[in-house]
Design a protein around this motif. Structure first.
Motif, mmCIF file in Angstrom:
data_model
loop_
_atom_site.group_PDB
_atom_site.id
_atom_site.type_symbol
_atom_site.label_atom_id
_atom_site.label_comp_id
_atom_site.label_asym_id
_atom_site.label_seq_id
_atom_site.Cartn_x
_atom_site.Cartn_y
_atom_site.Cartn_z
ATOM 1 N N HIS A 160 0.856 -1.196 0.000
ATOM 2 C CA HIS A 160 0.000 0.000 0.000
ATOM 3 C C HIS A 160 0.880 1.230 0.000
ATOM 4 C CE1 HIS A 160 -2.838 2.858 2.193
ATOM 5 N NE2 HIS A 160 -3.403 2.613 1.034
ATOM 6 N N THR A 161 0.667 2.128 -0.962
ATOM 7 C CA THR A 161 1.550 3.284 -1.124
ATOM 8 C C THR A 161 0.756 4.591 -1.071
ATOM 9 O OG1 THR A 161 1.296 2.978 -3.512
ATOM 10 C CG2 THR A 161 3.267 2.050 -2.504
ATOM 11 N N MET A 162 1.375 5.611 -0.474
ATOM 12 C CA MET A 162 0.712 6.918 -0.376
ATOM 13 C C MET A 162 1.744 8.040 -0.361
ATOM 14 S SD MET A 162 -2.386 6.683 2.412
ATOM 15 C CE MET A 162 -1.335 6.262 3.771
ATOM 16 N N LEU A 163 1.424 9.117 -1.061
ATOM 17 C CA LEU A 163 2.143 10.371 -0.852
ATOM 18 C C LEU A 163 1.096 11.350 -0.338
ATOM 19 C CD1 LEU A 163 4.854 12.023 -3.047
ATOM 20 C CD2 LEU A 163 3.196 13.381 -1.785
ATOM 21 N N ILE A 164 1.312 11.838 0.869
ATOM 22 C CA ILE A 164 0.324 12.715 1.512
ATOM 23 C C ILE A 164 0.840 14.152 1.478
ATOM 24 C CG2 ILE A 164 -0.841 13.241 3.703
ATOM 25 C CD1 ILE A 164 -0.557 10.182 4.301
ATOM 26 N N ASN A 165 -0.029 15.048 1.070
ATOM 27 C CA ASN A 165 0.303 16.471 0.997
ATOM 28 C C ASN A 165 -0.712 17.186 1.886
ATOM 29 O OD1 ASN A 165 1.564 18.854 -0.127
ATOM 30 N ND2 ASN A 165 -0.265 19.132 -1.392
ATOM 31 N N LYS A 166 -0.377 17.314 3.173
ATOM 32 C CA LYS A 166 -1.357 17.896 4.098
ATOM 33 C C LYS A 166 -1.479 19.393 3.826
ATOM 34 C CE LYS A 166 -1.800 16.138 8.354
ATOM 35 N NZ LYS A 166 -3.175 15.819 8.748
ATOM 36 N N LEU A 167 -2.662 19.788 3.386
ATOM 37 C CA LEU A 167 -2.897 21.176 2.985
ATOM 38 C C LEU A 167 -3.141 22.060 4.211
ATOM 39 C CD1 LEU A 167 -5.448 20.393 0.108
ATOM 40 C CD2 LEU A 167 -3.028 20.885 -0.173
ATOM 41 N N PRO A 168 -2.884 23.375 4.073
ATOM 42 C CA PRO A 168 -3.233 24.299 5.156
ATOM 43 C C PRO A 168 -4.731 24.181 5.453
ATOM 44 C CG PRO A 168 -1.924 25.401 3.476
ATOM 45 C CD PRO A 168 -2.259 24.057 2.937
ATOM 46 N N ASP A 169 -5.081 24.128 6.740
ATOM 47 C CA ASP A 169 -6.451 23.727 7.077
ATOM 48 C C ASP A 169 -6.797 24.178 8.491
ATOM 49 O OD1 ASP A 169 -8.852 22.381 6.947
ATOM 50 O OD2 ASP A 169 -8.001 20.457 7.467
ATOM 51 N N SER A 170 -6.880 25.463 8.726
ATOM 52 C CA SER A 170 -7.013 25.903 10.113
ATOM 53 C C SER A 170 -8.434 25.800 10.663
ATOM 54 C CB SER A 170 -6.523 27.334 10.244
ATOM 55 O OG SER A 170 -7.223 28.143 9.328
ATOM 56 N N ASP A 171 -9.446 25.920 9.817
ATOM 57 C CA ASP A 171 -10.791 26.005 10.386
ATOM 58 C C ASP A 171 -11.642 24.755 10.174
ATOM 59 O OD1 ASP A 171 -10.747 26.489 7.693
ATOM 60 O OD2 ASP A 171 -12.033 28.253 7.727
#
Length: 307
Positions: free
Chosen positions: A125-136
C-alpha cells in the motif's frame, strides 16, 4: 542485559515484533517491542525527496497520470487554484508510477523493513500525503486509527509501515501522533468520526477512543523515517501553517502473509465500501477485497509466496 555487547547471543522468545539480523541494535529492537514504532533519522536523501516532490507536482498538474492511482483533492479549492499541489492532498496507490515507486525499492528502506517482515517483502500500500493548510474546517485531520483495519491479510506482526517526512513535520503542520504500546492491543472497531463538517472518504477512526492514553507527537526532520506496527494507534493533526506537509509511505508485508475473510468481523463494512468504490470507478463487477489488494501488491525483495 542492557548493553548490545552483552546480548549479542540470540535470545529466542525475547523479541516478538522484530526479527534477528544485524541491522537493529538490541536497544532499537526493545524500543519497537515496547512502543510499536522506531524512528530512523535522515534515512532518505534530499536528492530522492526532491525527485518524489517533483513527480508529485507533475501528477497534480496532470502531466503524469499513473494507472490505478487515486488522486484525492479538496474540490472546494479547485476553482481557486485549478490543477496544482494546492488542491491535491493525497496520491494513493502509486505502484504504477516508476518514479514514486522507487521509494518502495530503496535499499536503505528495505534494509529496515526486512527487520519486521523477513526477507520476502511485498509493497502492499503506497501513499504520498500532501497535508494542505487547514485551520478552520479540519478536513485533513486524520482521526486516531489502526492501519490493520484496512488490511485483509495477516499476521499483523509481519506487516510494517515505512513513513518518511518530505519536510520538517511538527505539531503546527500536523505531524504524526502515536499512542506508544497500543500495538499490543487487538484490532478495534472503526468508522467515520462524529465530527462537524465532512470526513474524507475512508478516513475511518476508532469508534471508542481512549482520550487518556499517552500520546507522542513525532517531530521529524526531512528524510527522517518512522517504521511502525499496523496495530499502533496513530493519526495526525491539522496543518495550521500556510505551507504543505508532505510525506511518502509504504506498507510492507512478508509475502508469507495470507489473506483472511473479513466477513462477520469489524472490517466487514470497510470491505463493502471499498468494493462499492471499485465498482463505481472501474465499472467492475464481482470484485473481492483480495482482488483489490492483489492489484496493489508488488514484490520488492525475495520471492512471492502467498500474497
Amino acid at each position: 542485559p542492557t548493553s548490545a555487547q552483552v546480548s549479542a547471543v540470540p535470545q529466542p522468545g525475547r523479541f516478538r515484533y522484530t526479527l534477528d539480523n544485524d541491522v537493529l541494535t538490541t536497544e532499537q529492537r526493545q524500543f519497537y517491542e515496547d512502543n510499536g514504532y522506531l524512528l530512523i533519522k535522515k534515512l532518505i536523501s534530499d536528492e530522492d525527496i526532491e525527485r518524489f516532490r517533483k513527480e508529485f507536482v507533475r501528477i497534480c498538474k496532470k502531466e503524469v497520470n499513473p494507472p490505478g492511482a487515486m488522486i484525492m483533492k479538496d474540490e472546494s479549492l479547485r476553482s481557486q487554484y485549478g490543477q496544482s499541489e494546492k488542491v491535491v492532498n493525497k496520491v494513493q496507490d502509486f505502484q504504477e508510477d516508476k518514479e514514486l515507486f522507487r521509494y518502495c525499492t530503496l535499499p536503505e528502506v528495505l534494509k529496515y523493513a526486512e527487520c519486521f517482515t523477513g526477507p520476502n517483502i511485498m509493497a502492499m500500500h503506497t501513499m504520498l500525503i500532501n497535508k494542505l493548510p487547514d485551520s478552520d474546517k479540519q478536513t485533513f485531520l486524520h482521526p486516531m486509527h489502526q492501519d490493520l483495519h484496512y488490511f485483509p491479510f495477516r499476521p499483523a506482526d509481519r506487516i510494517v509501515c515505512s513513513w518518511t517526512a518530505m519536510e520538517r513535520a511538527h505539531q503546527d503542520n500536523g505531524c504524526l501522533v502515536v499512542q506508544p504500546g497500543t500495538h499490543k492491543e487487538p484490532l478495534k472497531p472503526h468508522g467515520y468520526p462524529n465530527w462537524e463538517g465532512k470526513a474524507n472518504k475512508l478516513f475511518h477512526g476508532l469508534l471508542d477512543e481512549d482520550e487518556k492514553s499517552p500520546r507522542v507527537h513525532l517531530v521529524m526532520e526531512k528524510g527522517d523515517t518512522v517504521f511502525f506496527h499496523p496495530l499502533l494507534i496513530h493519526g495526525s493533526g491539522i496543518n495550521k501553517t500556510s505551507g504543505f506537509r508532505k510525506s511518502i509511505s509504504c506498507h510492507f508485508a512478508s509475502s508469507e502473509c495470507y489473506y483472511i475473510d473479513v466477513k462477520n468481523t469489524t472490517q466487514e463494512h470497510l470491505e463493502k465500501e471499498v468494493i462499492e468504490m471499485v465498482h463505481k470507478k472501474y465499472n467492475a463487477t464481482s470484485v473481492e477485497l483480495r482482488d483489490v489488494w492483489n492489484f496493489r501488491a508488488r514484490l520488492v525483495q525475495g520471492e512471492r509466496i502467498n500474497l
